[in-house]
Design a protein around this motif. Sequence first.
Motif, PDB file in Angstrom:
ATOM      1  N   TYR A  28       0.831  -1.200   0.000  1.00 12.61           N
ATOM      2  CA  TYR A  28       0.000   0.000   0.000  1.00 12.61           C
ATOM      3  C   TYR A  28       0.867   1.252   0.000  1.00 12.61           C
ATOM      4  CZ  TYR A  28      -3.782  -3.125   1.282  1.00 12.61           C
ATOM      5  OH  TYR A  28      -4.712  -4.126   1.276  1.00 12.61           O
ATOM      6  N   TYR A  29       0.233   2.402  -0.187  1.00 14.86           N
ATOM      7  CA  TYR A  29       0.923   3.680  -0.058  1.00 14.86           C
ATOM      8  C   TYR A  29       0.063   4.628   0.747  1.00 14.86           C
ATOM      9  CZ  TYR A  29      -2.033   4.697  -4.109  1.00 14.86           C
ATOM     10  OH  TYR A  29      -3.085   4.825  -4.960  1.00 14.86           O
ATOM     11  N   LEU A  30       0.721   5.635   1.328  1.00 19.89           N
ATOM     12  CA  LEU A  30       0.002   6.640   2.096  1.00 19.89           C
ATOM     13  C   LEU A  30      -0.814   7.520   1.157  1.00 19.89           C
ATOM     14  CD1 LEU A  30       2.733   7.680   4.678  1.00 19.89           C
ATOM     15  CD2 LEU A  30       0.820   6.137   5.012  1.00 19.89           C
ATOM     16  N   GLU A  31      -1.734   8.286   1.717  1.00 21.44           N
ATOM     17  CA  GLU A  31      -2.640   9.097   0.897  1.00 21.44           C
ATOM     18  C   GLU A  31      -1.906  10.087   0.008  1.00 21.44           C
ATOM     19  OE1 GLU A  31      -5.682  10.888   3.247  1.00 21.44           O
ATOM     20  OE2 GLU A  31      -6.374   8.978   4.017  1.00 21.44           O
ATOM     21  N   ASP A  32      -0.755  10.585   0.452  1.00 20.89           N
ATOM     22  CA  ASP A  32      -0.033  11.553  -0.368  1.00 20.89           C
ATOM     23  C   ASP A  32       0.995  10.886  -1.289  1.00 20.89           C
ATOM     24  OD1 ASP A  32       1.758  10.747   1.527  1.00 20.89           O
ATOM     25  OD2 ASP A  32       2.324  12.754   2.177  1.00 20.89           O
ATOM     26  N   TYR A  33       0.959   9.574  -1.404  1.00 16.70           N
ATOM     27  CA  TYR A  33       1.825   8.778  -2.283  1.00 16.70           C
ATOM     28  C   TYR A  33       3.310   8.921  -1.952  1.00 16.70           C
ATOM     29  CZ  TYR A  33      -2.432   8.851  -5.069  1.00 16.70           C
ATOM     30  OH  TYR A  33      -3.708   8.741  -5.487  1.00 16.70           O
ATOM     31  N   SER A  34       3.643   9.463  -0.793  1.00 15.86           N
ATOM     32  CA  SER A  34       5.046   9.700  -0.473  1.00 15.86           C
ATOM     33  C   SER A  34       5.737   8.457   0.077  1.00 15.86           C
ATOM     34  CB  SER A  34       5.173  10.838   0.530  1.00 15.86           C
ATOM     35  OG  SER A  34       4.555  10.469   1.754  1.00 15.86           O
ATOM     36  N   SER A  35       4.988   7.559   0.666  1.00 15.25           N
ATOM     37  CA  SER A  35       5.601   6.371   1.269  1.00 15.25           C
ATOM     38  C   SER A  35       4.799   5.121   0.923  1.00 15.25           C
ATOM     39  CB  SER A  35       5.649   6.518   2.791  1.00 15.25           C
ATOM     40  OG  SER A  35       6.475   7.587   3.150  1.00 15.25           O
ATOM     41  N   THR A  36       5.543   4.058   0.685  1.00 19.69           N
ATOM     42  CA  THR A  36       4.939   2.764   0.409  1.00 19.69           C
ATOM     43  C   THR A  36       5.193   1.862   1.619  1.00 19.69           C
ATOM     44  OG1 THR A  36       5.540   3.075  -1.899  1.00 19.69           O
ATOM     45  CG2 THR A  36       4.866   0.886  -1.258  1.00 19.69           C
ATOM     46  N   PHE A  37       4.203   1.041   1.948  1.00 10.36           N
ATOM     47  CA  PHE A  37       4.386   0.141   3.071  1.00 10.36           C
ATOM     48  C   PHE A  37       3.686  -1.182   2.804  1.00 10.36           C
ATOM     49  CE2 PHE A  37       0.555   2.491   3.846  1.00 10.36           C
ATOM     50  CZ  PHE A  37      -0.320   1.590   4.418  1.00 10.36           C
ATOM     51  N   ILE A  38       3.993  -2.166   3.639  1.00 15.52           N
ATOM     52  CA  ILE A  38       3.444  -3.511   3.497  1.00 15.52           C
ATOM     53  C   ILE A  38       2.542  -3.801   4.684  1.00 15.52           C
ATOM     54  CG2 ILE A  38       4.038  -5.964   3.540  1.00 15.52           C
ATOM     55  CD1 ILE A  38       6.633  -5.197   2.085  1.00 15.52           C
ATOM     56  N   LYS A  39       1.356  -4.322   4.400  1.00 12.08           N
ATOM     57  CA  LYS A  39       0.476  -4.864   5.435  1.00 12.08           C
ATOM     58  C   LYS A  39       0.556  -6.380   5.305  1.00 12.08           C
ATOM     59  CE  LYS A  39      -3.193  -1.383   5.651  1.00 12.08           C
ATOM     60  NZ  LYS A  39      -4.628  -1.173   5.478  1.00 12.08           N
ATOM     61  N   ALA A  40       0.930  -7.046   6.371  1.00 13.75           N
ATOM     62  CA  ALA A  40       1.084  -8.498   6.280  1.00 13.75           C
ATOM     63  C   ALA A  40       1.040  -9.121   7.662  1.00 13.75           C
ATOM     64  CB  ALA A  40       2.409  -8.837   5.606  1.00 13.75           C
ATOM     65  N   ASN A  41       0.628 -10.393   7.671  1.00 13.81           N
ATOM     66  CA  ASN A  41       0.810 -11.163   8.895  1.00 13.81           C
ATOM     67  C   ASN A  41       2.036 -12.060   8.695  1.00 13.81           C
ATOM     68  OD1 ASN A  41      -0.120 -13.245   7.268  1.00 13.81           O
ATOM     69  ND2 ASN A  41      -2.094 -13.410   8.271  1.00 13.81           N
ATOM     70  N   LYS A  42       2.414 -12.792   9.735  1.00 12.51           N
ATOM     71  CA  LYS A  42       3.649 -13.578   9.681  1.00 12.51           C
ATOM     72  C   LYS A  42       3.612 -14.607   8.550  1.00 12.51           C
ATOM     73  CE  LYS A  42       6.683 -16.431  12.477  1.00 12.51           C
ATOM     74  NZ  LYS A  42       6.899 -17.084  13.757  1.00 12.51           N
ATOM     75  N   LYS A  43       2.478 -15.265   8.391  1.00  9.76           N
ATOM     76  CA  LYS A  43       2.378 -16.287   7.346  1.00  9.76           C
ATOM     77  C   LYS A  43       2.491 -15.664   5.952  1.00  9.76           C
ATOM     78  CE  LYS A  43      -0.214 -19.491  10.166  1.00  9.76           C
ATOM     79  NZ  LYS A  43      -1.434 -20.225  10.397  1.00  9.76           N
ATOM     80  N   GLY A  44       1.960 -14.447   5.804  1.00  8.53           N
ATOM     81  CA  GLY A  44       2.086 -13.752   4.521  1.00  8.53           C
ATOM     82  C   GLY A  44       3.528 -13.386   4.210  1.00  8.53           C
ATOM     83  N   VAL A  45       4.268 -12.939   5.227  1.00  5.07           N
ATOM     84  CA  VAL A  45       5.684 -12.603   5.022  1.00  5.07           C
ATOM     85  C   VAL A  45       6.485 -13.855   4.683  1.00  5.07           C
ATOM     86  CG1 VAL A  45       7.764 -11.713   6.150  1.00  5.07           C
ATOM     87  CG2 VAL A  45       5.588 -10.546   6.489  1.00  5.07           C
TER      88      VAL A  45
END
Length: 148
Positions: A28-45
């Motif tokens: 995902y990214y923040l609303e202003d598109y300045s930063s990207t991040f990952i949403k995940a649980n342990k099994k997903g990683v």
Amino acid sequence: MKREDLISVKKILEKELDKSQEAYFGVYYLEDYSSTFIKANKKGVVKFTKELLNILLDFDFHLSKEDHYATIKFKKGEWFDKKAPINLGWVEPLDKTRIEILEENENYFKSTKKWYHKPLEFIVNVLIKVFILIGFIQTIIWLFKLIF
């Protein structure tokens, strides 16, 4: 890293995985598109790491191909959120240093500009500044008439 080491790490990760539908991974990214991040649980990683290991196993093979644009498809299962704003599709294997890749990227973005972009940017910037100056002068004249 040697191929045998990659295979042994992959086997360790496969022991960690189960067949349940609990794994989740999304980019995902923040609303202003300045930063990207990952949403995940342990099994997903763990599943994401296993997929990256699969890509590493094929990396040398793809580098040896004659086709410069050979890519390795990123295989996504149900664990990968395909509705997330950023959807990883493939990895382009490169046999270059970080500096070479950064220079290549910089040249790519420079080459997409046409010859007329710089003069056009200059003219637009000058017009914006002139309009701001005219607006500022008009505001001062209006305030002067209002007060006096």
